[in-house]
Write a protein that holds these residues in place. Structure first.
Motif, PDB file in Angstrom:
ATOM      1  N   ARG A  38       1.177  -1.591  -0.339  1.00  0.00           N
ATOM      2  CA  ARG A  38       0.202  -0.009   0.180  1.00  0.00           C
ATOM      3  C   ARG A  38       0.852   1.622  -0.172  1.00  0.00           C
ATOM      4  NH1 ARG A  38      -3.317   1.247   4.219  1.00  0.00           N
ATOM      5  NH2 ARG A  38      -2.517  -0.752   5.192  1.00  0.00           N
ATOM      6  N   SER A  39       0.920   1.852  -0.605  1.00  0.00           N
ATOM      7  CA  SER A  39       0.793   3.588  -0.833  1.00  0.00           C
ATOM      8  C   SER A  39       1.370   4.339   1.020  1.00  0.00           C
ATOM      9  CB  SER A  39       0.034   5.019  -1.264  1.00  0.00           C
ATOM     10  OG  SER A  39      -0.056   4.363  -2.132  1.00  0.00           O
ATOM     11  N   SER A  44       9.636   2.089  -0.069  1.00  0.00           N
ATOM     12  CA  SER A  44      11.362   3.733  -0.579  1.00  0.00           C
ATOM     13  C   SER A  44      12.175   2.823   0.697  1.00  0.00           C
ATOM     14  CB  SER A  44      11.003   4.421  -1.011  1.00  0.00           C
ATOM     15  OG  SER A  44       9.754   5.191  -1.438  1.00  0.00           O
ATOM     16  N   SER A  45      11.340   2.451   1.473  1.00  0.00           N
ATOM     17  CA  SER A  45      12.552   3.026   2.810  1.00  0.00           C
ATOM     18  C   SER A  45      13.339   1.438   3.329  1.00  0.00           C
ATOM     19  CB  SER A  45      11.252   3.888   4.407  1.00  0.00           C
ATOM     20  OG  SER A  45      10.711   4.803   4.287  1.00  0.00           O
ATOM     21  N   PRO A  63       1.455   9.778   1.077  1.00  0.00           N
ATOM     22  CA  PRO A  63       0.922   8.313   0.459  1.00  0.00           C
ATOM     23  C   PRO A  63       1.232   9.011  -1.503  1.00  0.00           C
ATOM     24  CG  PRO A  63      -0.341   8.874   1.950  1.00  0.00           C
ATOM     25  CD  PRO A  63      -0.293  10.320   2.043  1.00  0.00           C
ATOM     26  N   THR A  66       5.753   7.742  -4.529  1.00  0.00           N
ATOM     27  CA  THR A  66       6.069   6.658  -5.753  1.00  0.00           C
ATOM     28  C   THR A  66       5.267   6.782  -6.779  1.00  0.00           C
ATOM     29  OG1 THR A  66       7.764   5.433  -4.171  1.00  0.00           O
ATOM     30  CG2 THR A  66       8.474   5.102  -6.338  1.00  0.00           C
ATOM     31  N   GLY A  85       2.445   2.577  -5.177  1.00  0.00           N
ATOM     32  CA  GLY A  85       1.993   1.560  -3.824  1.00  0.00           C
ATOM     33  C   GLY A  85       0.691   1.833  -4.740  1.00  0.00           C
ATOM     34  N   LYS A 153       6.600  -0.053  15.430  1.00  0.00           N
ATOM     35  CA  LYS A 153       5.915   1.365  15.707  1.00  0.00           C
ATOM     36  C   LYS A 153       4.665   0.150  16.865  1.00  0.00           C
ATOM     37  CE  LYS A 153       3.693   4.084  12.956  1.00  0.00           C
ATOM     38  NZ  LYS A 153       2.976   4.302  11.797  1.00  0.00           N
ATOM     39  N   ALA A 185      12.221  -0.572   8.536  1.00  0.00           N
ATOM     40  CA  ALA A 185      13.423   0.379   7.906  1.00  0.00           C
ATOM     41  C   ALA A 185      14.049   1.122   9.725  1.00  0.00           C
ATOM     42  CB  ALA A 185      12.989   1.237   7.314  1.00  0.00           C
ATOM     43  N   ALA A 186      13.122   1.317  10.536  1.00  0.00           N
ATOM     44  CA  ALA A 186      13.773   2.403  11.528  1.00  0.00           C
ATOM     45  C   ALA A 186      14.806   1.511  12.965  1.00  0.00           C
ATOM     46  CB  ALA A 186      12.418   2.614  12.500  1.00  0.00           C
TER      47      ALA A 186
HETATM   48  N1  LIG Z   1       7.951   4.157  12.280  1.00  0.00           N
HETATM   49  C1  LIG Z   1       8.757   3.548  10.630  1.00  0.00           C
HETATM   50  N2  LIG Z   1       8.641   4.432  10.050  1.00  0.00           N
HETATM   51  C2  LIG Z   1       8.822   4.216   8.637  1.00  0.00           C
HETATM   52  C3  LIG Z   1       9.714   3.537   8.389  1.00  0.00           C
HETATM   53  N3  LIG Z   1       9.740   2.212   7.181  1.00  0.00           N
HETATM   54  C4  LIG Z   1       9.158   3.931   6.813  1.00  0.00           C
HETATM   55  N4  LIG Z   1       8.416   4.838   7.495  1.00  0.00           N
HETATM   56  C5  LIG Z   1       7.559   5.928   7.239  1.00  0.00           C
HETATM   57  O1  LIG Z   1       6.354   6.098   6.024  1.00  0.00           O
HETATM   58  C6  LIG Z   1       6.247   6.941   5.449  1.00  0.00           C
HETATM   59  C7  LIG Z   1       6.603   6.519   4.090  1.00  0.00           C
HETATM   60  O2  LIG Z   1       7.998   5.710   4.026  1.00  0.00           O
HETATM   61  P1  LIG Z   1       7.909   5.377   2.558  1.00  0.00           P
HETATM   62  O3  LIG Z   1       8.875   4.649   2.210  1.00  0.00           O
HETATM   63  O4  LIG Z   1       7.528   6.685   1.652  1.00  0.00           O
HETATM   64  O5  LIG Z   1       6.870   4.942   1.756  1.00  0.00           O
HETATM   65  P2  LIG Z   1       5.847   4.064   0.679  1.00  0.00           P
HETATM   66  O6  LIG Z   1       5.365   2.894  -0.040  1.00  0.00           O
HETATM   67  O7  LIG Z   1       7.060   4.439  -0.686  1.00  0.00           O
HETATM   68  O8  LIG Z   1       5.598   5.117   0.327  1.00  0.00           O
HETATM   69  P3  LIG Z   1       5.005   5.733  -2.101  1.00  0.00           P
HETATM   70  O9  LIG Z   1       5.734   5.561  -1.987  1.00  0.00           O
HETATM   71  O10 LIG Z   1       4.059   6.884  -1.213  1.00  0.00           O
HETATM   72  O11 LIG Z   1       3.048   4.338  -1.966  1.00  0.00           O
HETATM   73  C8  LIG Z   1       7.661   7.788   5.500  1.00  0.00           C
HETATM   74  O12 LIG Z   1       7.520   8.671   6.461  1.00  0.00           O
HETATM   75  C9  LIG Z   1       8.625   6.976   6.346  1.00  0.00           C
HETATM   76  O13 LIG Z   1       9.849   7.535   7.345  1.00  0.00           O
HETATM   77  C10 LIG Z   1       9.626   2.056   9.269  1.00  0.00           C
HETATM   78  O14 LIG Z   1       9.942   1.055   9.440  1.00  0.00           O
HETATM   79  N5  LIG Z   1       9.220   2.683  10.756  1.00  0.00           N
END
Ligand SMILES: Nc1nc2c(ncn2[C@@H]2O[C@H](COP(=O)(O)OP(=O)(O)OP(=O)(O)O)[C@@H](O)[C@H]2O)c(=O)[nH]1
Ligand SMILES: [Mg+2]
Length: 242
Positions: A38-39, A44-45, A63, A66, A85, A153, A185-186
């Motif tokens: 999901r978005s 990406s993280s 959201p 990407t 996403g 989280k 990712a954190a």
């Molecule tokens: N606490 C926490 N936050 C995270 C983690 N991974 C990602 N985030 C946060 O979640 C949000 C979205 O992260 P992205 O990696 O951009 O998510 P995505 O799935 O690529 O999103 P889209 O490209 O919009 O589909 C950001 O604010 C990140 O910092 C994690 O493992 N822990």
């Protein structure tokens, strides 16, 4: 070229391109591992965490950030692919965009796609759209593993409860459930395990010329596309041993 050896240590991570569609993706000479979910789930993280390079793939709190197929080459011999996403769209296009056609095209038709990391937010009870997407992967025989992320989280107990509910909800579709990983990712939880999966796949692909029973003299010429295809054919039931 060094690809026969362990790839768990990533020594080079290079952005290749952002492709608007399947036809614009680079040549099929390297195995690809793609992130979907999901978005905002954290695709990406997670890619950055695995690659060990913050800022490689762009991360955002918005959201749907990407929008293109973003492709990165690791150690010059395999690729990570950051996909847009699902489950997010603006206004009137809301219903159409539940599942992106470009992503579907990539997942169904990319011959060098090895494995998909299907990301699920570990702090949430099973969401209809994730279940629907997993069913789509199963119907289209796309090889995948489940990755429950953002474990930092919530409590470990909540993560386990949500994983149990999710796997219970999908269990009827499988003889054997797909492999399940937890990551963040954190905190970098799950990094070695996911890289280990990639490592195993790469070793399997490198050995595919043996499985395909091609004459030894022709195996060096077997294209990467053919190797990935053979590897997928050999394990069509998704009963992966990870
Ligand atoms: N606490 C926490 N936050 C995270 C983690 N991974 C990602 N985030 C946060 O979640 C949000 C979205 O992260 P992205 O990696 O951009 O998510 P995505 O799935 O690529 O999103 P889209 O490209 O919009 O589909 C950001 O604010 C990140 O910092 C994690 O493992 N822990
Ligand atoms: Mg993203």
């Amino acid at each position: 070229m060094g690809c026969e050896f362990s790839i768990v240590n990533i020594s080079s991570a290079i952005f290749d391109c952002s492709a608007p569609d399947l036809d614009s993706c680079p040549d099929e000479s390297l195995p690809e591992f793609a992130f979907i979910g999901r978005s905002n789930v954290g695709k990406s993280s997670l890619l950055n965490m695995l690659a060990g390079e913050q800022g490689l793939a762009r991360v955002s709190t918005t959201p749907g950030f990407t929008k293109l197929i973003n492709i990165f080459t690791m150690n010059k011999c395999w690729r990570l692919v950051d996909l847009p996403g699902y489950g997010f769209a603006h206004g009137a296009r809301k219903h159409r965009a539940r599942f992106n056609e470009t992503v579907a095209d990539y997942l169904e038709n990319r011959p060098n796609l090895c494995l998909v990391f299907a990301l699920i937010e570990s702090g949430l009870a099973p969401q209809g759209i994730d279940l629907e997407f997993v069913e789509w992967l199963v119907r289209h025989a796309v090889p995948f593993v489940l990755v429950f992320n953002k474990t930092d989280k919530v409590s470990a107990a909540t993560v386990q409860t949500n994983i149990a509910a999710f796997t219970d909800a999908i269990s009827a579709w499988f003889e054997k459930l797909p492999a399940v990983f937890t990551c963040s990712a954190a905190t970098r939880q799950g990094r070695q395990e996911l890289l280990g999966v990639i490592d195993e796949e790469m070793m399997a692909i490198n050995a595919t010329s043996i499985w395909a029973r091609v004459p030894p003299e022709s195996s060096p010429n077997l294209s990467m596309e053919a190797r990935v295809r053979e590897n997928r054919k050999r394990r069509p039931d998704l009963n992966r041993p990870w």
